[in-house]
Write a protein that holds these residues in place. Structure first.
Motif, PDB file in Angstrom:
ATOM      1  N   PHE A  23       0.828  -1.203   0.000  1.00 22.28           N
ATOM      2  CA  PHE A  23       0.000   0.000   0.000  1.00 22.28           C
ATOM      3  C   PHE A  23       0.868   1.260   0.000  1.00 22.28           C
ATOM      4  O   PHE A  23       0.696   2.153  -0.842  1.00 22.28           O
ATOM      5  CB  PHE A  23      -0.917  -0.015   1.228  1.00 22.28           C
ATOM      6  N   ILE A  24       1.842   1.302   0.923  1.00 19.36           N
ATOM      7  CA  ILE A  24       2.673   2.502   1.054  1.00 19.36           C
ATOM      8  C   ILE A  24       3.525   2.723  -0.195  1.00 19.36           C
ATOM      9  O   ILE A  24       3.589   3.835  -0.733  1.00 19.36           O
ATOM     10  CB  ILE A  24       3.598   2.396   2.288  1.00 19.36           C
ATOM     11  N   THR A  25       4.164   1.644  -0.692  1.00 14.36           N
ATOM     12  CA  THR A  25       5.002   1.836  -1.882  1.00 14.36           C
ATOM     13  C   THR A  25       4.147   2.209  -3.090  1.00 14.36           C
ATOM     14  O   THR A  25       4.577   2.998  -3.924  1.00 14.36           O
ATOM     15  CB  THR A  25       5.836   0.581  -2.207  1.00 14.36           C
ATOM     16  N   GLY A  26       2.906   1.673  -3.135  1.00 15.83           N
ATOM     17  CA  GLY A  26       2.003   2.065  -4.214  1.00 15.83           C
ATOM     18  C   GLY A  26       1.718   3.551  -4.175  1.00 15.83           C
ATOM     19  O   GLY A  26       1.782   4.250  -5.193  1.00 15.83           O
ATOM     20  N   LEU A  27       1.405   4.056  -2.957  1.00 16.64           N
ATOM     21  CA  LEU A  27       1.147   5.494  -2.789  1.00 16.64           C
ATOM     22  C   LEU A  27       2.355   6.318  -3.217  1.00 16.64           C
ATOM     23  O   LEU A  27       2.226   7.292  -3.965  1.00 16.64           O
ATOM     24  CB  LEU A  27       0.841   5.804  -1.324  1.00 16.64           C
ATOM     25  N   ILE A  28       3.529   5.912  -2.718  1.00 14.74           N
ATOM     26  CA  ILE A  28       4.734   6.691  -3.021  1.00 14.74           C
ATOM     27  C   ILE A  28       5.011   6.690  -4.516  1.00 14.74           C
ATOM     28  O   ILE A  28       5.332   7.723  -5.105  1.00 14.74           O
ATOM     29  CB  ILE A  28       5.936   6.114  -2.241  1.00 14.74           C
ATOM     30  N   TYR A  29       4.843   5.534  -5.154  1.00  8.53           N
ATOM     31  CA  TYR A  29       5.129   5.479  -6.583  1.00  8.53           C
ATOM     32  C   TYR A  29       4.163   6.369  -7.350  1.00  8.53           C
ATOM     33  O   TYR A  29       4.552   7.144  -8.213  1.00  8.53           O
ATOM     34  CB  TYR A  29       5.033   4.039  -7.100  1.00  8.53           C
ATOM     35  N   LYS A  30       2.858   6.277  -6.971  1.00 13.42           N
ATOM     36  CA  LYS A  30       1.869   7.015  -7.753  1.00 13.42           C
ATOM     37  C   LYS A  30       1.992   8.525  -7.539  1.00 13.42           C
ATOM     38  O   LYS A  30       1.920   9.300  -8.486  1.00 13.42           O
ATOM     39  CB  LYS A  30       0.466   6.544  -7.386  1.00 13.42           C
ATOM     40  N   TYR A  31       2.145   8.956  -6.267  1.00  7.53           N
ATOM     41  CA  TYR A  31       2.054  10.382  -5.990  1.00  7.53           C
ATOM     42  C   TYR A  31       3.382  11.112  -5.914  1.00  7.53           C
ATOM     43  O   TYR A  31       3.415  12.335  -5.952  1.00  7.53           O
ATOM     44  CB  TYR A  31       1.250  10.608  -4.707  1.00  7.53           C
ATOM     45  N   ILE A  32       4.491  10.384  -5.771  1.00  4.71           N
ATOM     46  CA  ILE A  32       5.773  11.090  -5.719  1.00  4.71           C
ATOM     47  C   ILE A  32       6.643  10.741  -6.921  1.00  4.71           C
ATOM     48  O   ILE A  32       6.994  11.608  -7.717  1.00  4.71           O
ATOM     49  CB  ILE A  32       6.528  10.783  -4.412  1.00  4.71           C
ATOM     50  N   LEU A  33       6.943   9.458  -7.085  1.00  2.00           N
ATOM     51  CA  LEU A  33       7.903   9.106  -8.136  1.00  2.00           C
ATOM     52  C   LEU A  33       7.313   9.299  -9.524  1.00  2.00           C
ATOM     53  O   LEU A  33       7.968   9.780 -10.435  1.00  2.00           O
ATOM     54  CB  LEU A  33       8.360   7.654  -7.958  1.00  2.00           C
ATOM     55  N   ASN A  34       6.039   8.882  -9.689  1.00  2.40           N
ATOM     56  CA  ASN A  34       5.444   8.915 -11.020  1.00  2.40           C
ATOM     57  C   ASN A  34       4.426  10.051 -11.119  1.00  2.40           C
ATOM     58  O   ASN A  34       3.425   9.940 -11.796  1.00  2.40           O
ATOM     59  CB  ASN A  34       4.783   7.558 -11.299  1.00  2.40           C
ATOM     60  N   ASN A  35       4.680  11.142 -10.384  1.00  2.00           N
ATOM     61  CA  ASN A  35       3.735  12.253 -10.320  1.00  2.00           C
ATOM     62  C   ASN A  35       3.623  12.953 -11.682  1.00  2.00           C
ATOM     63  O   ASN A  35       4.630  13.405 -12.224  1.00  2.00           O
ATOM     64  CB  ASN A  35       4.256  13.235  -9.264  1.00  2.00           C
ATOM     65  N   PRO A  36       2.397  13.037 -12.254  1.00  2.68           N
ATOM     66  CA  PRO A  36       2.256  13.651 -13.585  1.00  2.68           C
ATOM     67  C   PRO A  36       2.751  15.095 -13.622  1.00  2.68           C
ATOM     68  O   PRO A  36       3.325  15.533 -14.618  1.00  2.68           O
ATOM     69  CB  PRO A  36       0.744  13.617 -13.849  1.00  2.68           C
ATOM     70  N   PHE A  37       2.561  15.807 -12.486  1.00  2.00           N
ATOM     71  CA  PHE A  37       2.999  17.210 -12.451  1.00  2.00           C
ATOM     72  C   PHE A  37       4.515  17.307 -12.616  1.00  2.00           C
ATOM     73  O   PHE A  37       5.015  18.087 -13.434  1.00  2.00           O
ATOM     74  CB  PHE A  37       2.578  17.848 -11.120  1.00  2.00           C
ATOM     75  N   LEU A  38       5.232  16.465 -11.835  1.00  2.00           N
ATOM     76  CA  LEU A  38       6.696  16.490 -11.931  1.00  2.00           C
ATOM     77  C   LEU A  38       7.155  16.057 -13.315  1.00  2.00           C
ATOM     78  O   LEU A  38       8.078  16.635 -13.888  1.00  2.00           O
ATOM     79  CB  LEU A  38       7.320  15.569 -10.879  1.00  2.00           C
ATOM     80  N   ILE A  39       6.466  15.032 -13.865  1.00  3.66           N
ATOM     81  CA  ILE A  39       6.881  14.534 -15.173  1.00  3.66           C
ATOM     82  C   ILE A  39       6.662  15.597 -16.245  1.00  3.66           C
ATOM     83  O   ILE A  39       7.484  15.789 -17.140  1.00  3.66           O
ATOM     84  CB  ILE A  39       6.149  13.217 -15.502  1.00  3.66           C
ATOM     85  N   SER A  40       5.548  16.371 -16.103  1.00  2.00           N
ATOM     86  CA  SER A  40       5.304  17.430 -17.081  1.00  2.00           C
ATOM     87  C   SER A  40       6.361  18.528 -16.975  1.00  2.00           C
ATOM     88  O   SER A  40       6.626  19.253 -17.920  1.00  2.00           O
ATOM     89  CB  SER A  40       3.907  18.023 -16.878  1.00  2.00           C
ATOM     90  N   LYS A  41       6.978  18.630 -15.782  1.00  2.76           N
ATOM     91  CA  LYS A  41       8.062  19.603 -15.625  1.00  2.76           C
ATOM     92  C   LYS A  41       9.408  19.024 -16.043  1.00  2.76           C
ATOM     93  O   LYS A  41      10.453  19.649 -15.865  1.00  2.76           O
ATOM     94  CB  LYS A  41       8.160  20.042 -14.151  1.00  2.76           C
TER      95      LYS A  41
END
Lengths: 246, 198
Positions: free
Chosen positions: B54-72
């Protein structure tokens, strides 16, 4: 004997991680469905092991004792990430075959075990040779198991058809999951015979360390492992189990 | 819903984590001498893997694979191995402290098995597989729980068989680990029988 040559000999023959110490059983079982996979896994582990031994040995006086495990893990994980991406770029087919087991080199007990028991106490040059020796020993082990499974299970050696031409029907189960367990079982049994002989000659082999033996005291990972706590607890469980009978 | 059930059955039985994926072999061979300890270990693994996926899923989705960061132009997904292993290591410590304070009874039954399951490759393997298979968080948690349940099934069965093997007359060279591996081989063949299910 020169100390560096001694480290190589120690890693490849005397304390071979696969045959003698029985470390890193997960990759040993998982990726040896063919010799080439075993070789690839062994060599990538060797690269990580050499670099991690070097770095940890260089930083051994800087890393505080209390946080050494997390520090080692970060170093190893970074190196594994580098290796993973290099393989994705240059060895696409091998990278696909090994899959999740490449990033899982991080939790391979050989690497943290060598870091804890050798590299953190010795200067860089011997540590590098220790890494080369242990890595090549692991590579040999994986390649040999891979060869046995590939010959029996597919009738090929390094993807070259050998036995098929002379009418040998491959026993497919050897390249599937159960074959891994069976080959390792016979290997362990064979090593038991060798061990017995060496003991009679007065030159006993090193004991298996690692989880397979249940001997947690001599394991490099003992600082960060669940199994240890359980093994310590084992005698207690015996007492409670025997109570009702009395 | 059908998807989730397929994931659960597939990872618990068909692709059993120990017997066909070879993750978590170490505790499977080392801690399977008694059914009690094996069940305790299995329980702790279920607990840790479910939370960590659960925790690694959250971290991957909202921090590592964050669409906002990727768009930047900042793509952090390459850090996943490092981040996951550290998160799992600290998570297990945190879970241990939390249980000790708030659920002493659960802590008593799990405490010996909890301290750092980090080195158990199944935990990291599940976290990485969730990313590879592109699971969302719910699917990831179900996958983690089912994988750990598969581990529980395998280790408890193995411990039961090993308790019986104790009384058998085994050739000397096969005593100890070798016979355990032969047993694992036969169990693995048995589990291959499920492979037609999905």
């Amino acid at each position: 004997m020169n100390k560096n040559v001694e480290r190589l000999y120690n890693g490849i023959i005397k304390e071979n991680p696969t045959f003698v110490l029985m470390l890193g059983m997960c990759p040993t079982l998982a990726v040896t469905s063919s010799a080439i996979n075993g070789l690839g896994m062994g060599l990538s582990t060797t690269v990580v092991l050499i670099c991690s031994n070097l770095l940890i040995s260089l930083f051994r006086k800087v890393i505080p004792d209390k946080v050494r495990m997390p520090a080692y893990i970060v170093i190893v994980a970074s190196l594994v990430t580098v290796v993973e991406f290099l393989m994705k770029a240059y060895l696409q087919s091998l990278s696909n075959a090994l899959g999740v087991y490449i990033p899982l080199i991080v939790v391979n007990c050989i690497i943290l075990g060598r870091a804890e028991s050798y590299a953190s106490k010795n200067p860089p040059i011997p540590s590098i040779f220790d890494g080369i020796g242990m890595g090549l020993g692991f590579t040999c082990g994986l390649t040999i198991i891979g060869l046995i499974r590939e010959i029996l299970g597919a009738g090929t050696i390094f993807d070259q058809p050998v036995l098929v031409n002379i009418g040998f029907t491959p026993i497919t189960i050897f390249i599937m999951a159960p074959g891994a367990f069976l080959v390792l079982a016979f290997l362990v049994a064979g090593m038991n015979i060798v061990r017995k002989k060496m003991e009679n000659r007065g030159t006993p082999l090193a004991k298996p360390s690692g989880c397979i033996s249940g001997d947690c005291a001599n394991c490099g990972m003992s600082a960060s492992c669940t199994g240890k706590a359980v093994a310590v607890e084992e005698p207690k469980a015996d007492v409670t189990a025997e109570k009702p009978q009395n | 819903m059908k998807e989730l059930i397929l994931i659960a059955v597939g990872s618990a039985i068909v692709n059993n984590v120990v017997l066909s994926q070879f993750l978590g072999i170490c505790p499977f061979l080392g801690v399977s001498k008694k059914v009690n300890t094996a069940a305790g270990m299995g329980g702790a693994v279920i607990f840790v893997i479910t939370i960590s996926s659960f925790i690694t899923g959250l971290i991957y989705k909202y921090i590592l694979n964050n669409p906002f960061l990727i768009s930047k132009g900042i793509d952090l997904t390459y850090l996943k191995t490092i981040v996951f292993i550290l998160v799992i290591a600290s998570l297990v410590q945190f879970v241990e402290m939390f249980l000790k304070k708030s659920m002493p009874s659960l802590y008593d039954s799990l405490c010996v098995y909890l301290p750092l399951i980090t080195t158990n490759c199944a935990v990291l393997g599940v976290a990485l597989n969730c990313v590879t298979y592109d699971y969302n968080i719910l699917e990831g948690v179900v996958y983690g729980f089912a994988t750990a349940a598969g581990f529980f099934i395998a280790i408890v069965l193995m411990a039961g068989i090993r308790e019986k093997i104790e009384y058998n007359d085994i050739p000397r060279t096969f005593q100890g680990t070798a016979i355990v591996l032969v047993t694992a081989c036969l169990m693995s063949i048995a589990f291959m029988g499920f492979s037609g299910m999905i």
